[in-house]
Scaffold this active site. Structure first.
Site, short mmCIF file in Angstrom:
data_model
loop_
_atom_site.label_atom_id
_atom_site.label_comp_id
_atom_site.label_asym_id
_atom_site.label_seq_id
_atom_site.Cartn_x
_atom_site.Cartn_y
_atom_site.Cartn_z
N HIS A 1 18.32 32.06 3.08
CA HIS A 1 16.92 32.47 2.91
C HIS A 1 16.69 33.11 1.56
CE1 HIS A 1 18.12 32.80 7.21
NE2 HIS A 1 17.07 32.01 7.36
N GLY A 2 17.62 32.97 0.65
CA GLY A 2 17.40 33.42 -0.71
C GLY A 2 17.59 34.90 -0.98
#
Ligand code: FES
Length: 190
Positions: free
Chosen positions: A155-156
């Site tokens: 999810h970065g």
């Protein structure tokens, strides 16, 4: 140790293979393969057997810029020999800017003489968001995140060279496992 390497793979589940990665040239860093590989080979045993496990790692065998990645109590552990630039970057951060404020020193354990050796960073390699394993291959911009440390592609989340969360959804820094120096260059995790 080399005798154990091939055999151990026969006992590793496919989905766990990713975790059993040891950077090129650093295999000898595993203090007595006698400790690390049998741990891997016991993965089919009861959880309480694994929970008691500990591993010893000879830090002197990890070259500057290399990362050792191994399995401990079912989790990946990263041991990175940081470059002077990475250390400088980690120490220069204004912790008031951090989501989970911690100095770099607070993320290190003391050597037997009570000093800190910032060259070696030891962390649990599990993203604190939802548990993915971050990547952290220095020299590859797309594999170390925007802060030069680790990046979780799920999810970065971006972690810096001290493993502190700098951007993205992870709520806290990468965890520091319980470990102690048993000599100037050997640590015991667990
Ligand atoms: S699990 Fe790492 S960002 Fe979500």
């Amino acid at each position: 140790m080399s005798d154990h390497t091939d055999n151990s793979h026969e006992h590793i589940d496919e989905d766990k293979r990713d975790f059993i990665y040891i950077a090129t040239g650093a295999a000898a860093a595993v203090g007595a393969g006698a400790l690390a590989w049998p741990l891997v080979m016991q993965m089919g045993k009861a959880a309480d057997t694994l929970a008691a496990g500990s591993i010893e790692i000879d830090l002197s065998k990890i070259s500057e810029g290399q990362q050792l990645k191994m399995l401990w109590r079912g989790k990946p552990v990263f041991v990175r020999h940081r470059t002077p630039a990475e250390i400088s970057e980690a120490e220069s951060v204004d912790i008031a800017q951090l989501k989970d404020p911690q100095t770099d020193d607070e993320r290190l354990m003391p050597t037997p003489d009570g000093k800190l050796d910032p060259k070696y960073l030891v962390m649990v390699g599990v993203c604190t968001h939802f548990g993915c394993v971050p990547v952290g291959e220095q020299g590859k911009v797309d594999a170390q995140g925007e802060y030069g440390g680790w990046y979780c592609p799920c999810h970065g989340s971006h972690y810096d060279t001290s493993g502190r969360i700098r951007k993205g959804p992870a709520p806290t820094n990468l965890e520091i496992p319980a470990y102690t120096y048993i000599s100037d260059t050997v640590i015991k995790v667990g």
